[in-house]
Structures are given as structure tokens and as C-alpha cells.
Design a protein around this motif. Structure first.
Motif, PDB file in Angstrom:
ATOM      1  N   ASP A 189      61.001  62.235  57.449  1.00 41.51           N
ATOM      2  CA  ASP A 189      61.183  62.517  56.034  1.00 41.51           C
ATOM      3  C   ASP A 189      62.661  62.783  55.851  1.00 41.51           C
ATOM      4  OD1 ASP A 189      58.368  62.517  55.734  1.00 41.51           O
ATOM      5  OD2 ASP A 189      58.332  64.574  56.461  1.00 41.51           O
ATOM      6  N   ILE A 190      63.271  61.987  55.031  1.00 43.34           N
ATOM      7  CA  ILE A 190      64.693  62.176  54.836  1.00 43.34           C
ATOM      8  C   ILE A 190      64.898  63.492  54.080  1.00 43.34           C
ATOM      9  CG2 ILE A 190      64.873  60.974  52.626  1.00 43.34           C
ATOM     10  CD1 ILE A 190      67.319  60.804  55.612  1.00 43.34           C
ATOM     11  N   SER A 191      65.857  64.285  54.554  1.00 49.53           N
ATOM     12  CA  SER A 191      66.059  65.578  53.904  1.00 49.53           C
ATOM     13  C   SER A 191      67.242  65.516  52.957  1.00 49.53           C
ATOM     14  CB  SER A 191      66.285  66.661  54.950  1.00 49.53           C
ATOM     15  OG  SER A 191      67.597  66.600  55.432  1.00 49.53           O
ATOM     16  N   ARG A 192      67.163  66.344  51.938  1.00 50.16           N
ATOM     17  CA  ARG A 192      68.169  66.324  50.890  1.00 50.16           C
ATOM     18  C   ARG A 192      69.510  66.844  51.384  1.00 50.16           C
ATOM     19  NH1 ARG A 192      64.768  69.483  46.359  1.00 50.16           N
ATOM     20  NH2 ARG A 192      64.787  70.980  48.060  1.00 50.16           N
ATOM     21  N   ILE A 222      68.668  76.867  53.865  1.00 51.19           N
ATOM     22  CA  ILE A 222      67.790  77.282  52.760  1.00 51.19           C
ATOM     23  C   ILE A 222      67.067  76.075  52.195  1.00 51.19           C
ATOM     24  CG2 ILE A 222      67.746  78.251  50.434  1.00 51.19           C
ATOM     25  CD1 ILE A 222      70.090  80.037  51.254  1.00 51.19           C
ATOM     26  N   ASN A 223      67.791  74.978  52.030  1.00 44.72           N
ATOM     27  CA  ASN A 223      67.157  73.762  51.541  1.00 44.72           C
ATOM     28  C   ASN A 223      66.082  73.267  52.494  1.00 44.72           C
ATOM     29  OD1 ASN A 223      66.855  71.237  49.973  1.00 44.72           O
ATOM     30  ND2 ASN A 223      67.737  70.365  51.810  1.00 44.72           N
ATOM     31  N   LEU A 224      66.397  73.248  53.775  1.00 41.49           N
ATOM     32  CA  LEU A 224      65.415  72.775  54.754  1.00 41.49           C
ATOM     33  C   LEU A 224      64.173  73.660  54.761  1.00 41.49           C
ATOM     34  CD1 LEU A 224      67.892  71.833  57.616  1.00 41.49           C
ATOM     35  CD2 LEU A 224      66.504  70.246  56.272  1.00 41.49           C
ATOM     36  N   SER A 225      64.386  74.954  54.647  1.00 47.63           N
ATOM     37  CA  SER A 225      63.238  75.860  54.573  1.00 47.63           C
ATOM     38  C   SER A 225      62.399  75.570  53.349  1.00 47.63           C
ATOM     39  CB  SER A 225      63.711  77.319  54.535  1.00 47.63           C
ATOM     40  OG  SER A 225      64.424  77.644  55.715  1.00 47.63           O
ATOM     41  N   LEU A 226      63.060  75.328  52.236  1.00 47.66           N
ATOM     42  CA  LEU A 226      62.330  75.055  51.001  1.00 47.66           C
ATOM     43  C   LEU A 226      61.603  73.721  51.057  1.00 47.66           C
ATOM     44  CD1 LEU A 226      64.831  76.376  48.326  1.00 47.66           C
ATOM     45  CD2 LEU A 226      62.578  77.300  48.864  1.00 47.66           C
ATOM     46  N   ALA A 263      68.086  82.452  57.675  1.00 45.47           N
ATOM     47  CA  ALA A 263      68.047  82.788  59.095  1.00 45.47           C
ATOM     48  C   ALA A 263      66.917  82.036  59.793  1.00 45.47           C
ATOM     49  CB  ALA A 263      67.855  84.299  59.280  1.00 45.47           C
ATOM     50  N   TRP A 264      65.777  81.964  59.121  1.00 52.03           N
ATOM     51  CA  TRP A 264      64.625  81.250  59.696  1.00 52.03           C
ATOM     52  C   TRP A 264      64.935  79.761  59.805  1.00 52.03           C
ATOM     53  CZ3 TRP A 264      61.123  77.497  58.046  1.00 52.03           C
ATOM     54  CH2 TRP A 264      59.948  77.374  58.812  1.00 52.03           C
ATOM     55  N   GLY A 265      65.460  79.199  58.739  1.00 53.35           N
ATOM     56  CA  GLY A 265      65.804  77.782  58.754  1.00 53.35           C
ATOM     57  C   GLY A 265      66.852  77.469  59.803  1.00 53.35           C
ATOM     58  N   TYR A 266      67.814  78.371  59.945  1.00 59.07           N
ATOM     59  CA  TYR A 266      68.879  78.174  60.923  1.00 59.07           C
ATOM     60  C   TYR A 266      68.318  78.137  62.337  1.00 59.07           C
ATOM     61  CZ  TYR A 266      73.215  78.940  63.489  1.00 59.07           C
ATOM     62  OH  TYR A 266      74.268  78.818  64.356  1.00 59.07           O
ATOM     63  N   LYS A 267      67.311  78.952  62.555  1.00 57.13           N
ATOM     64  CA  LYS A 267      66.735  79.059  63.903  1.00 57.13           C
ATOM     65  C   LYS A 267      65.813  77.889  64.241  1.00 57.13           C
ATOM     66  CE  LYS A 267      64.581  82.515  66.896  1.00 57.13           C
ATOM     67  NZ  LYS A 267      64.226  83.951  66.997  1.00 57.13           N
ATOM     68  N   TYR A 268      65.102  77.382  63.231  1.00 52.23           N
ATOM     69  CA  TYR A 268      64.020  76.446  63.541  1.00 52.23           C
ATOM     70  C   TYR A 268      64.157  75.047  62.957  1.00 52.23           C
ATOM     71  CZ  TYR A 268      61.457  80.375  65.510  1.00 52.23           C
ATOM     72  OH  TYR A 268      61.072  81.430  66.289  1.00 52.23           O
ATOM     73  N   LEU A 269      65.099  74.845  62.089  1.00 60.20           N
ATOM     74  CA  LEU A 269      65.181  73.531  61.452  1.00 60.20           C
ATOM     75  C   LEU A 269      66.518  72.859  61.766  1.00 60.20           C
ATOM     76  CD1 LEU A 269      63.556  74.537  58.025  1.00 60.20           C
ATOM     77  CD2 LEU A 269      62.459  73.458  60.005  1.00 60.20           C
ATOM     78  N   PRO A 270      66.599  71.543  61.598  1.00 59.37           N
ATOM     79  CA  PRO A 270      67.800  70.794  61.974  1.00 59.37           C
ATOM     80  C   PRO A 270      68.949  70.979  60.995  1.00 59.37           C
ATOM     81  CG  PRO A 270      66.190  69.312  61.002  1.00 59.37           C
ATOM     82  CD  PRO A 270      65.523  70.646  61.108  1.00 59.37           C
TER      83      PRO A 270
END
Lengths: 173, 173
Positions: B11-14, B19-23, A107-114
DNA sequence: CAAACTGATTGCGATTTGCAACTGGTTGTA
DNA sequence: TACAACCAGTTGCAAATCGCAATCAGTTTG
């Protein structure tokens, strides 16, 4: 990777803080992704985890993490009766109860990351569903991984609904 | 540690999985502990984070992680008017919204790992309080870190209650 | 019997970690 | 004004970990 000196445990911990202890077990870039694939992708064999993941884990890292997760009691391994070499990995109750952690992180990643659209749809549904949906999904995981007695089922499972939503987004693009 | 080639991003993301982006941002053994200390221990200066943590982070790692967290928009840094060298680190809204992640992780660790009594009490209270208590605590964090207008307050804050519970356990032992 | 597939293991260079010492500057005290 | 203590980091270096590619031995498939 490197063999641990003792079978398990005896690793001195930095502190008795629950967050710290959790991070000592799960605080790396792969462990939770393996759990994720087991939960949402229903990957149960080494090869499935190795080749069917988005991120492309390498085999030595995967083997090492599976070993650690086994030692920690988060997953179990049993022989696959259909193939003498195959092992079936399952989540334990302890592993299944990582779902809320993953859900919050998603949920956090969905809100704040690409987040990409197709991979974000699960996070959105899971977030909107809230703890009630999580509990339902965890019950399904107990059925699939612990062999818990199947409850009455009305309509498609949470897992099926998440998958269908994902497929639908992929289809549309 | 190693300087990144570009100020941030690129930074290229996997994968685009939330969940991956958060990690990729938080998936290490220290970042979330720093967030934890800022949230629950109200550590706002470099030295406080360095010396007052249970786990003993080293200064280069701390400096590196603070830099990353700044780049990611999870914390901010401003000069301390009372001391020309001191910087004050604050959580952003994005950082504050990591509380549910920490709370779930704490609850899981509390349930399954060898948590010490004094360090587990916060996890227990936070878990028992549920999302409603989390929201209240997040509002307090917004007051302290974002300078949000103070709401009417009845009785001790969540932060104070958690601290009091911790002190009480320490006292009793 | 050979090819493909299984769960891994090994070698090795690149990266990351973590300890200790150190830097350059600021503040408090005598 | 001298000086110790404190401040936020930085640097050097050894050890550990990561991650890619190749490999391995046993199993199943064609």
C-alpha cells in the motif's frame, strides 16, 4: 463537505467512553495531521495547510476538517489584519493538549512503522525528551497560539530545536 | 471489506511521517476501539468483540479490521483448543505498546468531552496513575497475551482495579 | 487593468460504511 | 440422533464519505 443539518452538536454519540468520544472527533486520516502541521510546522493559513503538507490534502477535505475542528473547540479562526481574505487558525488549549496524543502516536509509529529518516527525527527527539519536553513545547504553543505571556527563555525553543534537527538531517542527505 | 490486491504491504503511503503512518493504520473510528476492548475488556473472541462492545460494531467491519490488524502485526490469531471454530485474538508487543496512545487519548477525552461517569472512571484512574501505572498494566497484558512469565504479584492487578472501580460506579448508580 | 493569490465550493466517480440477511460449520441438549 | 443455539465470518445493497479536478468570487500585486 455535506452541510451538517444542525450548526453543530446534536450528533448522537455511540457511547460515553472517552476513547470513543475522542475517536468520533479525531478518528479519521486527516484531522490529526492538520493539528500536527499547526503544531510542528506552524501552519496557520488555509493555503499553508493545503500546499505545504507532506501528504497533499485536498481543499474540500481541509475545509471540512477545519470546520469540524472549529465546532469542536480545538482550533479558532480570526481574520488576518494584513489580508482581508486570509484567516489565521490557532490552536485552543484543548487543541494544544493533543500534543501528548500526537507524541505517543509518533513514538509508536517511529518504533514500528517504516518512518523516513528526516521525518522520524522529530519523533525521536520528542520521545526521548518525554513529558517534560512536551510540557515545554506546549508552553511555547500557548505563547504562539493563545498569546500567553512569554516566559524567560534560555537558548533555542523546542520548536526551533526540532526544526534544526530536521534541517540537519535533510542537509546531510 | 474489499479484498486487498496483495496479501499486505505494497500500500503506497502518503508520507514517511510517523504520525501519518500511524494514522494510515489506526486512523478510523473502529480499530482503536477493538484494541481498547481487547485491553480493558479482555475480549478475545470474535463474538465477544462483536456483541459486548458499547458501540455496536457490525460484523463485516469487525472482520475487516481484525484482518488489517493481523496484517499489521498488531494482533495475532490462534485456534481455541476448546472449540474448533473459535479463534483467540491476542495483542502483540506492538499492540500492547498502543496503551500509551489510548491512555493519552482517554485522558484528553475525559477532560474535554461529555464522558459518562461509569465509562470515565477508568480514564481517570489511568491518567492519575501515569506512565508508571501504564507500564504495570502493559506487563499484565504481556502475561495475558504473550504468555510472559508471571511476576510476583502483590494485591489486585491493574486490570482488576480498573474493573472494580467501574463496577463500583455502576453499582452506586 | 491583468495576473496571481486568497479561502473556499461544486460536481462527480470511486471507495467505504453500516445494516440485515445469510452461509457453513460446531456444540450442547433432549 | 434430532435440533436449537452458537461460532466466525461473508454477501448484497443503499447511503455516506472521500478525493480529485475544476471552478468561484473577492483581494492583492505588478
Amino acid at each position: 463537505m455535506t452541510a451538517r443539518l444542525e450548526p453543530n452538536m446534536t450528533d448522537i454519540s455511540r457511547s460515553g467512553c472517552p476513547i470513543n468520544l475522542s475517536l468520533e472527533v479525531l478518528g479519521d486520516k486527516w484531522s490529526l495531521l492538520i493539528i500536527r502541521d499547526m503544531m510542528f510546522g506552524n501552519r496557520r493559513h488555509f493555503r499553508e495547510l493545503l500546499t505545504k503538507s507532506e501528504e497533499g490534502i485536498s481543499s474540500n477535505i481541509l475545509a471540512d476538517r477545519l470546520k469540524t475542528l472549529l465546532d469542536e473547540g480545538i482550533i479558532t479562526r480570526e481574520d488576518d489584519p494584513t489580508h482581508k481574505q486570509k484567516g489565521i487558525y490557532s490552536l485552543t488549549e484543548q487543541g494544544i493538549e493533543l500534543l501528548p496524543v500526537l507524541a505517543q502516536m509518533a513514538a509508536w509509529g517511529y518504533k514500528y512503522l517504516p518512518v523516513s529518516e528526516e521525518l522520524g527525527i522529530r519523533a525521536r527527539l520528542l520521545s526521548e525528551g518525554g513529558p517534560k519536553l512536551w510540557a515545554e513545547f506546549m508552553d511555547e504553543l500557548r505563547e504562539n497560539h493563545l498569546g500567553t505571556k512569554r516566559r524567560k527563555r534560555t537558548g533555542p525553543s523546542v520548536g526551533e530545536r526540532l526544526q534544526a534537527a530536521y534541517d540537519s538531517v535533510v542537509q546531510r542527505k
